[in-house]
Design a protein around this motif. Structure first.
Motif, short mmCIF file in Angstrom:
data_model
loop_
_atom_site.label_atom_id
_atom_site.label_comp_id
_atom_site.label_asym_id
_atom_site.label_seq_id
_atom_site.Cartn_x
_atom_site.Cartn_y
_atom_site.Cartn_z
N GLY A 164 0.96 -1.14 -0.07
CA GLY A 164 0.11 0.13 -0.04
C GLY A 164 0.83 1.19 -0.01
O GLY A 164 1.74 1.40 0.80
N GLY A 165 0.67 2.15 -0.82
CA GLY A 165 1.36 3.31 -0.89
C GLY A 165 0.45 4.63 -1.24
O GLY A 165 -0.86 4.48 -1.38
N PRO A 166 1.05 5.75 -1.16
CA PRO A 166 0.14 6.92 -1.50
C PRO A 166 -0.58 6.69 -2.99
O PRO A 166 -1.74 7.31 -3.09
N SER A 167 0.03 6.06 -3.91
CA SER A 167 -0.53 5.97 -5.16
C SER A 167 -1.32 4.74 -5.34
O SER A 167 -1.52 4.16 -6.49
N GLY A 168 -1.87 3.86 -4.14
CA GLY A 168 -2.51 3.05 -4.27
C GLY A 168 -1.82 1.69 -4.02
O GLY A 168 -0.80 1.92 -3.36
N GLY B 153 2.74 2.32 11.48
CA GLY B 153 3.58 1.15 11.29
C GLY B 153 3.49 0.87 9.73
O GLY B 153 4.37 0.21 9.37
N ARG B 154 2.31 1.02 9.08
CA ARG B 154 2.15 0.84 7.66
C ARG B 154 3.29 1.62 6.95
O ARG B 154 4.03 1.21 6.22
N LEU B 155 3.51 3.00 7.28
CA LEU B 155 4.36 3.68 6.80
C LEU B 155 5.92 3.24 7.05
O LEU B 155 6.81 3.07 6.07
N SER C 49 13.16 -0.15 6.06
CA SER C 49 12.31 -0.28 7.08
C SER C 49 12.56 0.82 8.20
O SER C 49 13.90 0.75 8.53
N ASN C 50 11.46 1.76 8.52
CA ASN C 50 12.05 2.64 9.38
C ASN C 50 10.83 2.44 10.48
O ASN C 50 10.19 3.35 10.88
N ASN C 51 10.74 1.36 11.09
CA ASN C 51 9.78 0.99 11.97
C ASN C 51 9.90 1.90 13.26
O ASN C 51 9.15 2.43 13.75
#
Lengths: 349, 304, 215
Positions: free
Chosen positions: A80-84, B226-228, B234-236
């Protein structure tokens, strides 16, 4: 919750679609032509796939949007990312949905919703998603509460260790000791399989494989175990890891759908066959998982699990190889053509 | 500074304090330096790891703000419902019929001896098993938070009513009001006013508790961050840190507001201390009490 | 439900033991932290005061789950490798320690000024004053809040599931999953928590009667 709004939107969209369909019936054939060598035996226009007119599928069309449960943290499959969402699962989703709407713009008809391993059945049971394409292994236990279409891909459980394999791990037996720590995810078949194969092992349980990878990076765990496909994804992200050992389980990835959604299931099976024949499956794979591994042959559709597998008028070559079509219900469980005959007790209702 | 424990310092005392000052500062700075140095050495301050969090255009709205939105949504919903539940339970605790009192007591005591997480897991996994098909992470989280905080709030409400003292209820019956009338017209209005700081403090705690929705997959702030963090590289750690900071700011503001209100109330209404006296959350009131009592100890030195 | 509990009694029991150890170790350490923090707060040394104030504010206003993750993945970045249990103990003590610091501080402030004055008159220094006179009395004043904090801390041990500590909640979830009967598993766990916490409450009540100073 926030899905309800789409019902209204769906009505408007389907009105527009009707208008467009009346006028642009021919153009649908050309726009949905796959970019990669489109000499498909099946019809080129998605909406003419067998089984696409069934009421269950029509419902999805009316809604205007198909809610697809997918992983957001599965490199190469669902990211999942900003572009979908990108990845093999996402590409498959687009191909399947394209078959429902046939207007060359599957993105506008898909709503991706993140599902983690433990959420996949609940989301289907609670009507939060219409289908789940999220590295979803088909097994009997899950089949009791939901249904599966496909499989659309096949992999197997393996082990991932730090590059150079410092502990010399080659199989689950090597890990069957409390001195070595293995990591997997809560609620996944990988965890169950591993615990069955190595009951003495010390296991760390997290909510996502990326945590496991992070833990291995930190030196907290000696191995991570799950499907090879997912492991390859982790390697592409983290580096410094390698996959060892043979596959010690068979993991067919299927499309999860609500229990009893037969129309949708038949259609999906047909559509999967279509894209396999047309080369679109290969293209989707090469663009995603294929970047770190060789493109395999797609697995055959599972025809033993349910009484019917393909819809009426199916043009899928597999359907005539001893499988069952909806013209010949329940008593036509597969003939010896394909080899081993599965005893009906394996077909869950 | 507590004037109680140290009187005016003579020259030797002042020297000692200055020395202690220096040692303390050096020690604290050394600790901070160690932490920062180690983090730096393992590459945690790399720009690329932090980039995503400065990206206001795309990352912020989708992940962090969205997560915060979900957090607030769950917290507010649960707060409103918990207030209602707590109110009813408190009335039950104060009712005149013993069976009702007993049931209310059982509810309150029972729910406060079990971890909230068990309720959350039960609401999500257990209720589904029992066939309630509509259970989602959101509804499970809200149900659990409501029932749990309802019990806590019930105690706060009860303490608020009791803090008025018998005088009010006696006066009310002296002028001819019956039980419910005196409740409605005399007791509750005053009690509610006194309870507002505690309720606000409870809201702060509730917001903290919504983070537990992570464990059942609710898309609150921590999970979204966390998704980010899962996208490569990986930058948890950075993700959790940022989520932590945001949570901190929200909760801090809420509890500051609560304690400011409490201090103001004491000054205005005198000794209206709501001593709910149980549960971690109420200890926030203790912190305020500690501050206030410090002030009180200081004042005599000035006015004397 | 009873069947499930009986069948997995050993697993539940081991989870219960882990929970108990977690709760006890972390609370004892938290008490020490709390006393130290409170002492810093009332000391005449500004840097220590501010450090303690900052410490309390940070830990009281952060969700425990966030702290667990930050510490778990952060410790390794600092070069220290604690196992899951130890990390949980540290985080829980740091968190509850902040609250205990406030409780002890309010206890200190509740002590009559005369005590400090008398101690000074007898010639006691600051540290002696604190350790011999003030803290012991302060602790006895705030036994009730301390017991509440113990119970809250014990409940917070459940959050350690997130870093894979095999305490009671983790075990209950595992059993519930393997038996496909979450209701029974969690009811059983809830019962265990309830019984032990009510018991702990009773013990603290006894302590309070024996030891507390009423104001």
């Amino acid at each position: 919750m926030h899905i309800r709004r789409f019902r209204v939107l769906g009505l408007v969209l389907s009105l527009l679609l009707l208008l467009a369909a009346c006028g642009g019936g021919e153009s649908a054939e050309t726009t949905s032509e796959p970019a990669v060598g489109g000499d498909s035996e099946a019809a080129a226009g998605g909406s003419t796939t067998a089984g696409a007119d069934a009421p269950g599928v029509q419902e999805l069309r009316d809604a205007g949007t198909v809610r697809v449960g997918i992983k957001y943290d599965q490199p190469l499959f669902g990211v999942g990312g900003p572009s979908g969402v990108e990845g093999f699962d996402a590409e498959i989703a687009k191909l399947l949905v394209e078959g429902i709407f046939g207007d060359g713009d599957p993105d506008s008809h898909i709503e991706f919703i993140e599902t983690v391993s433990a959420n996949r059945e609940p989301f289907l049971q609670n009507d939060e998603v219409d289908m789940v394409i999220a590295t979803y292994t088909i097994n009997d236990e899950r089949d009791q509460v939901i249904d599966f279409a496909g499989p659309y891909y096949s992999t197997g459980q393996q082990l991932m260790v730090p590059e150079g394999n410092p502990e010399g791990i080659q199989s689950t037996d090597d890990l069957n000791t409390p001195d070595l720590t293995t990591c997997s995810v809560e609620g996944s078949t990988s965890l169950e399989n591993f615990e069955a194969a190595a009951p003495q092992a010390d296991v760390l349980v997290f909510d996502a494989y990326s945590r496991c990878a992070e833990a291995m990076n930190d030196g907290r765990v000696d191995a991570v175990t799950t499907d090879g496909a997912i492991l390859y994804g982790l390697i592409s992200d983290f580096e410094g890891f390698e996959v060892v050992g043979d596959e010690f389980s068979e993991e067919p990835y299927g499309i999860g759908i609500p229990e009893g959604a037969t129309d949708v299931r038949l259609y999906l099976n047909e559509r999967i066959c279509e894209i396999q024949e047309s080369g679109e499956w290969d293209a989707a794979y090469e663009a995603t998982v294929g970047t770190v591994s060789e493109t395999p042959d797609p697995p055959p559709i599972d025809q033993q699990r349910y009484p019917e597998t393909f819809p009426e008028g199916s043009t899928c070559p597999q359907a005539t190889e001893g499988g069952a079509t909806s013209e010949a219900p329940s008593d036509a469980v597969s003939e010896p053509d394909t080899g081993s005959v599965e005893v009906p007790s394996e077909v869950s209702s | 500074m507590s004037a109680v424990l140290t009187e005016q310092l003579g020259p030797r005392g002042r020297r000692r304090v200055r020395a202690a000052n220096a040692v303390a500062i050096v020690f604290i700075l050394a600790l901070a330096a160690f932490v920062i140095y180690r983090l730096q050495a393992t590459g945690n301050f790399e720009g690329s790891l932090w980039e995503e969090f400065i990206d206001y255009e795309t990352q912020w709205p989708q992940y962090l703000l969205a997560g915060l939105g979900y957090t607030i949504r769950a917290a507010l919903t649960a707060m409103v419902l918990a207030t209602i539940v707590g109110f009813i339970a408190a009335l039950g605790r104060l009712a005149r019929s013993r069976p009702v009192r007993w049931i209310a007591r059982a509810y309150v005591e029972g729910f406060r001896s079990v971890p909230l997480l068990i309720f959350i897991l039960f609401a999500y996994l257990g209720l589904q098993q029992l066939g309630l098909a509509f259970i989602s992470p959101f509804s499970a989280l809200v149900i659990a938070l409501t029932t749990y905080n309802g019990a806590v709030l019930a105690e706060i409400f009860r303490a608020g009513v009791l803090s008025l003292g018998r005088g009010q209820s006696e006066a009310a019956s002296a002028i001819g009001l019956n039980y419910w009338q005196s409740m409605r017209l005399v007791i509750l209005p005053q009690a509610v006013r006194r309870m507002i700081p505690s309720i606000l403090a409870q809201l702060a705690t509730l917001t903290k508790d919504t983070s537990l929705g992570y464990i059942i997959g609710y898309e609150e702030l921590l999970r979204r961050a966390g998704r980010l963090g899962e996208q490569s590289p990986s930058n948890n750690l950075q993700a959790f840190f940022v989520a932590g900071v945001i949570y901190f700011i929200v909760i801090y503001l809420l509890s500051r507001l609560a304690s400011r209100l409490e201090v103001r109330q004491r000054r205005k209404y005198g000794a209206g201390r709501v001593e709910a006296g149980a549960g971690l959350e109420d200890i926030d009131a203790l912190g305020v009490e500690a501050d206030v009592s410090e002030q009180r100890l200081r004042e005599p030195a000035i006015s004397a | 439900m009873v069947g499930l509990l009986a069948e997995h009694a050993d697993v539940f029991w081991s989870g219960f033991k882990v929970t108990t150890r977690l709760a006890l170790y972390s609370f004892i350490i938290a008490l020490v932290i709390g006393v130290i923090i409170a002492s810093f707060r009332v000391s005449p040394i500004p840097p220590l005061q501010r450090f303690a104030a900052g410490y309390v504010a940070t830990f009281r206003n952060s969700p425990l789950l966030v702290l667990f993750f930050i510490f778990y993945f952060g410790f390794t970045k600092l070069g220290i490798q604690f196992n899951e249990f130890l990390t949980a103990v540290i985080v829980l003590s740091a968190y509850t320690g902040a609250y205990l610091g406030e409780a002890v501080r309010s206890g200190i402030n509740a002590i009559d000024v005369g005590q400090a004055e008398a101690a000074r008159a007898v010639g006691l220094g600051f540290v002696q004053l604190l350790s011999l006179i003030i803290i012991p009395q302060a602790l006895r004043t705030v036994v009730a809040p301390i017991s509440n904090l113990f119970i809250a801390n014990a409940k917070n041990t459940a959050i350690a599931v997130s870093i894979s500590v095999r305490e009671l909640t983790f075990v209950a979830r595992q059993v519930g999953s393997s038996e496909a009967d979450y209701v029974s598993a969690f009811l059983g766990a809830a019962l265990l928590y309830m019984v032990s916490l009510l018991f702990a409450g009773a013990i603290f009540g006894w302590i309070e009667k024996r030891v507390a100073i009423r104001r």
